[in-house]
Design a protein around this motif. Structure first.
Motif, PDB file in Angstrom:
ATOM      1  N   GLU A   1      35.951  67.026  46.498  1.00 28.98           N
ATOM      2  CA  GLU A   1      35.184  66.949  44.796  1.00 28.98           C
ATOM      3  C   GLU A   1      36.305  68.105  44.083  1.00 28.98           C
ATOM      4  OE1 GLU A   1      31.144  67.120  44.078  1.00 28.98           O
ATOM      5  OE2 GLU A   1      31.391  67.712  46.253  1.00 28.98           O
ATOM      6  N   PRO A   2      35.994  68.385  42.680  1.00 34.10           N
ATOM      7  CA  PRO A   2      36.742  68.877  41.693  1.00 34.10           C
ATOM      8  C   PRO A   2      36.615  70.427  41.815  1.00 34.10           C
ATOM      9  CG  PRO A   2      35.804  67.422  40.604  1.00 34.10           C
ATOM     10  CD  PRO A   2      35.755  66.833  41.569  1.00 34.10           C
ATOM     11  N   ILE A   3      34.907  71.128  41.835  1.00 34.79           N
ATOM     12  CA  ILE A   3      35.253  72.719  42.473  1.00 34.79           C
ATOM     13  C   ILE A   3      35.986  72.391  43.308  1.00 34.79           C
ATOM     14  CG2 ILE A   3      32.900  71.710  43.064  1.00 34.79           C
ATOM     15  CD1 ILE A   3      32.996  74.613  41.025  1.00 34.79           C
ATOM     16  N   ASP A   4      35.512  72.005  44.901  1.00 36.10           N
ATOM     17  CA  ASP A   4      36.538  72.101  46.293  1.00 36.10           C
ATOM     18  C   ASP A   4      37.691  72.351  45.390  1.00 36.10           C
ATOM     19  OD1 ASP A   4      37.060  72.944  48.665  1.00 36.10           O
ATOM     20  OD2 ASP A   4      36.592  71.036  49.671  1.00 36.10           O
ATOM     21  N   GLY A   5      38.460  71.465  44.875  1.00 30.30           N
ATOM     22  CA  GLY A   5      39.307  71.345  44.019  1.00 30.30           C
ATOM     23  C   GLY A   5      39.873  72.938  43.169  1.00 30.30           C
ATOM     24  N   LEU A   6      39.524  72.983  42.823  1.00 31.57           N
ATOM     25  CA  LEU A   6      39.654  74.208  41.269  1.00 31.57           C
ATOM     26  C   LEU A   6      39.665  75.072  42.857  1.00 31.57           C
ATOM     27  CD1 LEU A   6      39.273  76.059  38.643  1.00 31.57           C
ATOM     28  CD2 LEU A   6      37.145  76.071  39.591  1.00 31.57           C
ATOM     29  N   PHE A   7      38.668  75.630  43.523  1.00 36.52           N
ATOM     30  CA  PHE A   7      38.652  76.612  44.516  1.00 36.52           C
ATOM     31  C   PHE A   7      39.700  76.892  45.459  1.00 36.52           C
ATOM     32  CE2 PHE A   7      34.701  77.921  43.452  1.00 36.52           C
ATOM     33  CZ  PHE A   7      34.822  78.869  43.243  1.00 36.52           C
ATOM     34  N   SER A   8      40.364  75.318  45.749  1.00 37.28           N
ATOM     35  CA  SER A   8      41.384  75.571  46.612  1.00 37.28           C
ATOM     36  C   SER A   8      42.817  75.592  45.693  1.00 37.28           C
ATOM     37  CB  SER A   8      41.791  73.966  47.034  1.00 37.28           C
ATOM     38  OG  SER A   8      42.292  73.789  48.013  1.00 37.28           O
ATOM     39  N   ILE A   9      42.734  75.366  44.784  1.00 35.83           N
ATOM     40  CA  ILE A   9      43.468  75.967  44.065  1.00 35.83           C
ATOM     41  C   ILE A   9      44.149  76.722  43.682  1.00 35.83           C
ATOM     42  CG2 ILE A   9      44.716  75.330  41.551  1.00 35.83           C
ATOM     43  CD1 ILE A   9      44.066  72.605  41.362  1.00 35.83           C
ATOM     44  N   TRP A  10      43.398  77.981  43.088  1.00 35.70           N
ATOM     45  CA  TRP A  10      42.856  79.233  42.606  1.00 35.70           C
ATOM     46  C   TRP A  10      43.021  80.069  43.859  1.00 35.70           C
ATOM     47  CZ3 TRP A  10      37.775  81.701  41.116  1.00 35.70           C
ATOM     48  CH2 TRP A  10      37.930  83.058  40.108  1.00 35.70           C
ATOM     49  N   PHE A  11      43.267  80.227  44.708  1.00 33.52           N
ATOM     50  CA  PHE A  11      42.355  80.227  45.839  1.00 33.52           C
ATOM     51  C   PHE A  11      44.432  80.636  46.907  1.00 33.52           C
ATOM     52  CE2 PHE A  11      37.725  81.707  45.487  1.00 33.52           C
ATOM     53  CZ  PHE A  11      37.754  82.032  45.037  1.00 33.52           C
ATOM     54  N   GLY A  12      44.918  79.780  46.573  1.00 37.18           N
ATOM     55  CA  GLY A  12      46.391  79.534  46.964  1.00 37.18           C
ATOM     56  C   GLY A  12      45.692  78.383  48.414  1.00 37.18           C
ATOM     57  N   LYS A  13      44.230  77.617  48.583  1.00 37.56           N
ATOM     58  CA  LYS A  13      44.412  77.111  50.433  1.00 37.56           C
ATOM     59  C   LYS A  13      45.680  77.157  50.437  1.00 37.56           C
ATOM     60  CE  LYS A  13      40.761  75.281  52.915  1.00 37.56           C
ATOM     61  NZ  LYS A  13      39.853  75.263  52.789  1.00 37.56           N
ATOM     62  N   ARG A  14      46.766  75.933  49.724  1.00 34.68           N
ATOM     63  CA  ARG A  14      47.658  75.010  49.807  1.00 34.68           C
ATOM     64  C   ARG A  14      49.155  75.518  48.487  1.00 34.68           C
ATOM     65  NH1 ARG A  14      44.723  74.400  54.043  1.00 34.68           N
ATOM     66  NH2 ARG A  14      43.949  72.107  53.986  1.00 34.68           N
ATOM     67  N   ASP A  15      49.603  74.897  48.850  1.00 42.18           N
ATOM     68  CA  ASP A  15      50.317  75.245  48.507  1.00 42.18           C
ATOM     69  C   ASP A  15      50.794  73.821  47.593  1.00 42.18           C
ATOM     70  OD1 ASP A  15      52.894  76.130  46.844  1.00 42.18           O
ATOM     71  OD2 ASP A  15      54.399  74.971  48.419  1.00 42.18           O
ATOM     72  N   TRP A  16      49.845  74.552  46.305  1.00 43.24           N
ATOM     73  CA  TRP A  16      49.143  73.487  45.550  1.00 43.24           C
ATOM     74  C   TRP A  16      50.485  72.843  44.322  1.00 43.24           C
ATOM     75  CZ3 TRP A  16      45.573  69.994  44.932  1.00 43.24           C
ATOM     76  CH2 TRP A  16      44.641  70.186  46.353  1.00 43.24           C
ATOM     77  N   GLY A  17      51.423  74.170  44.260  1.00 44.08           N
ATOM     78  CA  GLY A  17      52.784  73.931  42.796  1.00 44.08           C
ATOM     79  C   GLY A  17      53.180  72.628  43.573  1.00 44.08           C
ATOM     80  N   ASP A  18      53.501  72.072  44.655  1.00 45.01           N
ATOM     81  CA  ASP A  18      54.329  71.249  45.707  1.00 45.01           C
ATOM     82  C   ASP A  18      53.403  70.051  45.578  1.00 45.01           C
ATOM     83  OD1 ASP A  18      57.114  71.029  46.291  1.00 45.01           O
ATOM     84  OD2 ASP A  18      56.310  70.982  48.258  1.00 45.01           O
ATOM     85  N   ALA A  19      52.424  70.139  45.499  1.00 48.59           N
ATOM     86  CA  ALA A  19      51.881  68.826  45.211  1.00 48.59           C
ATOM     87  C   ALA A  19      51.556  67.781  44.307  1.00 48.59           C
ATOM     88  CB  ALA A  19      49.818  69.472  45.442  1.00 48.59           C
ATOM     89  N   PRO A  20      51.887  67.047  44.363  1.00 48.72           N
ATOM     90  CA  PRO A  20      51.448  65.960  43.469  1.00 48.72           C
ATOM     91  C   PRO A  20      50.197  65.617  43.248  1.00 48.72           C
ATOM     92  CG  PRO A  20      51.467  64.564  45.900  1.00 48.72           C
ATOM     93  CD  PRO A  20      52.553  65.891  45.480  1.00 48.72           C
ATOM     94  N   ILE A  21      49.987  66.494  42.326  1.00 47.05           N
ATOM     95  CA  ILE A  21      48.699  66.189  41.474  1.00 47.05           C
ATOM     96  C   ILE A  21      48.731  65.993  39.683  1.00 47.05           C
ATOM     97  CG2 ILE A  21      47.288  67.538  42.880  1.00 47.05           C
ATOM     98  CD1 ILE A  21      47.176  69.308  41.543  1.00 47.05           C
TER      99      ILE A  21
END
Lengths: 564, 616
Positions: free
Chosen positions: A68-88
């Motif tokens: 969900e967007p809110i989950d995605g936001l926290f995941s990106i903000w807190f760096g749960k994954r390497d979002w810089g490398d994720a195709p989004i």
């Protein structure tokens, strides 16, 4: 048996809908300052995820789960994954993908776009042109959109965009991120914020549900305590906005309108149809009121809002006319049009931006603006209804010509709607002049938007006077109801999307021109075909009459009559 | 017989003028024309659409015809029956709106005021209308409106004006006019001049510039903090580069002298140059007609107000100004020029050139290093500046400088930051071609004629003064997007009475104010129009006086009320009951509907009866 039912129900209820199992109710209510107003993180997450990915959810690069967007936001903000490398990051324009030499996909990672040398070239070209005040090419405009997406994502990745710490006394000052809280607050309070945020982050990363909920609540309370209550978005307002985000009232409304349309198709289910129609209308109104409450202004200031308002007015007119005439045709014609407009608003957020944003100065605190837009859009809605009825009438002439003629009651029903349209369009255009007199200083200045509103009005006036002059009859008015609506389309969308000039620049946008053009062309073909068929039929009828009067059944005479 | 015929013809014309067929023709043409107008605006610009459609004489005539049509259509029905009142009010309403528009066009005016918080009060409006003014000899001042945005003159398609004995032809127009110095040898007088070429890795690019001794504007060259000067004295004569750069700056958009001159608007341009304005030089500046000095009324060309020097203002007083916002928006140091030569702080370079008995010598200082020597024309010398190389290309012992105007091309030119016109003036069989700068009076001699020329926006004088006290901008929380801006304005009437007002978006103010001023539109209405994000002490107000405003209002009300009556109060048989109309048409014989239109009463009632019968 009962056991089975309860077991299945229990299973369904416990099944996680999304990948995460955390409860975001508390976290979603944290207030952030973004885009010139205060909003819950829930809205911020929806808007930014929608902007970056073009989708309603974000794909977790590791698990493949839809967040969900809110989950995605926290995941990106807190760096749960390497979002810089994720195709989004969405790159929707094929031309731009070609220019950037990207592979066949629509989403790309932030890092790959950052490393793209052509993107850097675009960046320099755009900033130079912006500095020099030059116009961008189409490709550069697209590249600028992608750069904006990257910027939004980057601000979340780095946390720099998470302005959730309010200013202690100035309501219009810039809020800070938790790490910069010390700029405006004493070090102890600032450290407190950071500590609370750390707890939220730790519990989020650990997947500790209870801890996450408690930590989010703590953080929320600490943050709201940093500013005077009057300057901070109230808890009720936060709840209202999240409710609005989750309810999707306009989506529910069009679903109800679809059901109502099906019910209205048959005379026997008319009452059911109208009942459902009324529920759809109520939802439409409820969403409108919620939006007005959240935005603290009349929500009729951009293309999205006017589209929603027109759907609402269509339903309103249909209900009023049905109450008077019980003719079925009003609701029958209004329902599909309301569905189309609301679906447009629901499904094309890139063209019709649903975000609630502060207004440009010229649109603020203005009684005349509200009355002007409301009336003129009522006029548009009436003419949209007339468009639907015109098509219905033409369809009848085409497919069931024996059931309709110049004297059918249905023409009278159409004329009623056209009257309403002319009245509101005239009133709205004049009120536009009154508003222009206040904001731009003059009553009438031949700005494209006001000119096209006038042209649309003149088209309908021309049609009605043509009938007065006896140049055409009721069939002609049905044709006019279909054709003259192109003037409305031009005034409503065309000026903003096709001409893109003039003073009404706050409504400008791009996209969708081809589709509207296709619709207009197909519709003109249909109307033209109906007209030709009608004229042919009239001729054979008249020829038949002449023959009957003369009483000489000669083929030669019939042929010459038909050729005239 | 003929009298009867004439009467019949007049009657037929009268009927046609009020007929619905005529109305349909008028409507159709208006629709097509306005559609074309919006397309033209999208394809070209708003000014073209204005000039060819909305403001074009034929369109105005067409609207006037519509007015006639509606009036006759209303009159033809007199005496009005109860059910016709809706018709009369609706159509009469449109007539009233159109009359209001015509009154506004003739007696109204529209302009704008750009006010600065630290500037003296202003007592005139600047309109969007560009004028060319010509006064030849002792003749009266002639003003010609120019529509440059929609009709750009070119040498193949020039604009011609006849100003008495002088034939004026506009050959060309440029958005940015520049000045080029032409240094020429003279027989007597004059001062030594040299052309210096500067090259080297420290120079932003090759610079080629005339230096003229004793000319405060042309004797030195400022490169960042480095100074080169052609002087009578030595190195000590240079002074510090900071105390008002006397010479022209290199690498910047606008010449420093020019910028100060335009800021100090009260100063006539000639005063800094030894009364050049009274010179017989063909392109002598008459006066620097900046807003603030050029408030000269249309009607009285002989009298100049403000502090314009008398000698400059005789002849044609100007009622033109250049776009103030345009020139004020430009900063002398825009930063967009070439990069400054890089150097460490404190190592200022100075070079003094001196002309001594036919020899050219230099004295130079770079940081603490000093050097001196002789300059050989044509040969390079370094003068001790690291990374620099100099060369004197040409020396003229007695030189005079002539300024030549031309469209800005960059190389060695100073921009005037104003538009310009290329004119050819013909009189007495001789002809002169000149560039004319916007907002500046120019004096030209053609044969025996002395011609004063002015080109710029028309100014409207006001009988009160307006001053900006302060300007306020609010921003959306946490952004740099303006949420609103407000001008605090002081009006000073002729009797010296002061009124403070606030003008902000959607909240205009009227002056002189009296009850109903906003409704009547006869006083000036000031609306917040625009602002300059780079200068928060500047505001632009749109000013409109529209005596037709009340009629527009009343007409609109009538129109809407009439529509309501037509649709809902009294049944309007034809439009509502198509079937009834069809019936009438079927019953009547030749040209039935036109007939019905002519004698509305009888037919209409008949139809109404049919309609009622049908309803029952």
């Amino acid at each position: 048996m009962k056991k089975w039912i309860s077991l299945t129900l229990g299973l369904i209820c416990t099944l996680p809908v999304y990948g995460g199992e955390l409860n975001f109710d508390e976290a979603a209510g944290i207030v952030i300052q973004s885009g010139g107003r205060q909003k819950p993180l829930h809205t911020f997450a929806n808007e930014s995820m929608q902007l970056v990915t073009g989708r309603r959810s974000v794909e977790d690069p590791q698990t493949g789960a839809r967040l969900e967007p809110i989950d995605g936001l926290f995941s990106i903000w807190f760096g749960k994954r390497d979002w810089g490398d994720a195709p989004i990051v969405l790159v929707s324009n094929p031309g731009l993908r070609e220019a950037l030499e990207l592979e066949h996909s629509r989403h790309f990672s932030f890092d790959s776009l950052m490393a793209n040398p052509r993107m850097a070239e675009f960046f320099h070209a755009i900033s130079n042109k912006r500095a020099a005040g030059e116009e961008l090419t189409d490709l550069e405009t697209e590249a600028e959109i992608v750069l904006h997406r990257m910027d939004v994502l980057n601000l979340i990745l780095t946390g720099e965009g998470m302005a959730i710490v309010p200013h202690p006394d100035d309501p219009s000052a810039r809020w800070t991120t938790p790490l910069m809280a010390v700029e405006n607050h004493d070090p102890e309070a600032a450290r407190g914020v950071v500590r609370k945020l750390r707890k939220v982050s730790d519990s989020y990363l650990a997947g500790d549900e209870a801890g996450f909920t408690a930590a989010s609540r703590d953080l929320r309370l600490v943050l709201s305590g940093l500013a005077p209550e009057a300057h901070y978005l109230s808890e009720a307002a936060v709840g209202r906005e999240i409710h609005y985000n989750n309810l999707h009232p306009f989506r529910l409304a069009w679903i109800f309108y679809v059901a109502a349309f099906l019910g209205l198709l048959f005379r026997r289910t008319y009452r059911w149809g109208m009942g459902i129609f009324a529920v759809g209308f109520a939802l439409n109104v409820y969403g409108f009121i919620l939006r007005a409450w959240i935005a603290e202004r009349a929500p009729i200031t951009n293309m999205y809002e006017t589209v929603v308002w027109v759907a609402l007015s269509l339903a309103l007119f249909a209900i009023i006319f049905e109450a008077i005439y019980r003719a079925r045709i009003y609701a029958l014609c209004a329902a599909p049009l309301a569905v189309v407009t609301l679906i447009l608003a629901d499904l094309f957020p890139t063209v019709l931006d649903p975000g609630i944003n502060p207004l440009p100065p010229v649109l603020r605190d203005n009684f005349w603006l509200v009355t002007h837009v409301v009336t003129i859009m009522l006029g548009y809605a009436a003419f949209a209804l007339a468009l639907g009825m015109g098509h219905y009438i033409l369809g009848r002439y085409l497919f069931k010509p024996e059931t309709i003629d110049e004297e059918s009651e249905i023409h009278h029903l159409l004329n009623r709607v056209l009257q309403i349209g002319i009245l509101f369009l005239a009133l709205g255009t004049i009120l536009g002049g009154v508003w222009a007199n206040y904001s731009w200083g003059r009553f009438w200045g031949w700005d494209p938007k006001e000119t096209w509103a006038l042209i649309a009005l003149l088209l309908y006036i021309f049609a009605s006077h043509g009938k007065l002059a006896g140049w055409w009859g009721n069939f002609g008015m049905a044709v006019a109801a279909c054709l003259c609506f192109n003037g409305i389309l031009m005034a409503w969308f065309g000026v903003n999307f096709v001409l893109a000039s003039g003073l009404h620049s706050y409504g400008f946008g791009t996209g969708g021109i081809e589709w509207v053009g296709l619709f207009v062309a197909l519709d003109a073909l249909f109307v033209g075909f109906c007209g030709v068929m009608h004229v042919k039929r009239q001729r054979t009828l008249r020829a038949g009459q002449v023959l009957a009067e003369i009483g000489a059944p000669s083929r030669g005479i019939a042929g010459s009559e038909g050729a005239q | 017989m003929t009298r009867n015929f004439c009467l019949e013809a007049a009657r037929a014309l009268y009927r046609f003028l009020g007929s619905i067929r005529f109305a349909m023709l008028l409507l159709a043409v208006i629709i097509v024309a306005t559609v074309a107008g919006t397309l033209i605006e999208s394809g070209f610009n708003a000014a073209v659409a204005q000039d060819y459609v909305y403001d074009a004489p034929w369109f105005i005539v067409w609207l006037a015809l519509l007015c006639v049509n509606l009036t006759v259509a209303v009159l033809v029905r007199y005496p009005w029956k109860a059910h016709q009142w809706g018709f009369v009010i609706t159509h009469g309403g449109i007539v009233v709106i159109l009359i209001g528009a015509i009154i506004g066009r003739i007696w109204g005016l529209e302009g704008h005021m750009t006010l600065h918080a630290d500037s003296p009060p202003q007592n005139f409006l600047v309109s969007n209308e560009t004028l060319l003014q010509v006064q030849a000899g002792g003749e009266r001042l002639r003003s010609f409106p120019l529509r440059l945005r929609s009709r750009e003159p070119s040498p193949d398609r020039p604009l011609r004006f006849n100003a008495g004995d002088v034939e004026v032809t506009v050959l060309q127009v440029t958005d940015e006019l520049g000045v080029r110095d032409v240094v020429e040898p003279v027989e007597s007088g004059g001062a030594p001049a040299l052309r210096l070429v500067i090259e080297g890795e420290a120079a932003p690019h090759t610079i080629r510039r005339w230096l003229v001794r004793d000319d405060p504007r042309r004797d030195s060259l400022v490169l960042g903090s480095d100074v080169i000067r052609f002087t009578r004295g030595g190195i000590e004569d240079i002074g510090t580069g900071d105390e008002g750069p006397a010479g022209s700056r290199v690498g910047h958009g606008i010449d420093a002298h020019r910028a100060t001159a335009s800021q100090d608007s009260a100063k006539a341009d000639g005063s800094g140059e030894g009364g050049a304005c009274c010179d017989a030089d063909p392109v002598a500046d008459m006066a620097h007609f900046q807003p603030g000095t050029a408030a000269v009324p249309d009607v009285d060309p002989g009298v100049a107000q403000g502090e314009v020097d008398d000698c400059c203002a005789t002849g044609a007083g100007s009622l033109v100004a250049r776009a103030d916002a345009e020139s004020a928006g430009r900063e002398p140091d825009s930063g967009s020029g070439d990069p400054e030569p890089a150097k460490a702080a404190g190592s200022r370079n100075e070079l003094a050139l001196r002309h001594e008995g036919g020899r050219l010598v230099f004295e130079s200082r770079s940081g603490s290093d000093e050097s001196a020597g002789e300059v050989e024309p044509g040969a390079a010398f370094s003068a001790g500046w690291p990374g620099w190389s100099f060369r004197v290309e040409e020396v003229i012992e007695r030189a005079a400088v002539r300024e030549e105007l031309a469209p800005m091309t960059g190389a060695g030119m100073r921009s005037l930051g104003a538009s310009g016109l290329l004119l050819r003036l013909e009189a007495d069989g001789s002809a002169v071609e000149r560039w004319l700068e916007m907002g500046r009076m120019t004096f030209v001699r053609v044969g025996t004629e002395q011609v004063h020329l002015g080109f710029g926006f028309r100014l409207y004088p006001l009988d009160f003064q307006v001053e900006l006290e302060r300007f306020e901008v609010d921003f959306d929380p946490g952004t740099e997007r303006p949420a609103g801006f407000k001008s605090h304005v002081v009006f000073t009437s002729q009797s010296g009475e002061q009124t403070r007002r606030e003008v902000w978006m959607n909240n205009p103010t009227n002056f002189p104010s009296f009850p109903g001023a906003g409704f009547l539109g006869t006083s000036y209405k000031f609306s917040q129009s625009s602002w300059n994000p780079e200068n928060l002490g500047q505001t632009t107000l749109q000013v409109i006086r529209d005596p037709g405003w009340s009629l527009k209002w009343i007409g609109s009300l009538l129109f809407c009320a009439g529509l309501l009556m037509v649709f809902y109060l009294k049944p309007y048989p034809r439009f509502q009951r198509g079937a009834a109309a069809a019936q009438v048409r079927a019953n009547s014989t030749a040209r039935p509907v036109e007939g019905a239109w002519r004698e509305p009463g009888a037919r209409r009632e008949e139809e109404a009866e049919v309609a009622i019968a049908r309803d029952a």
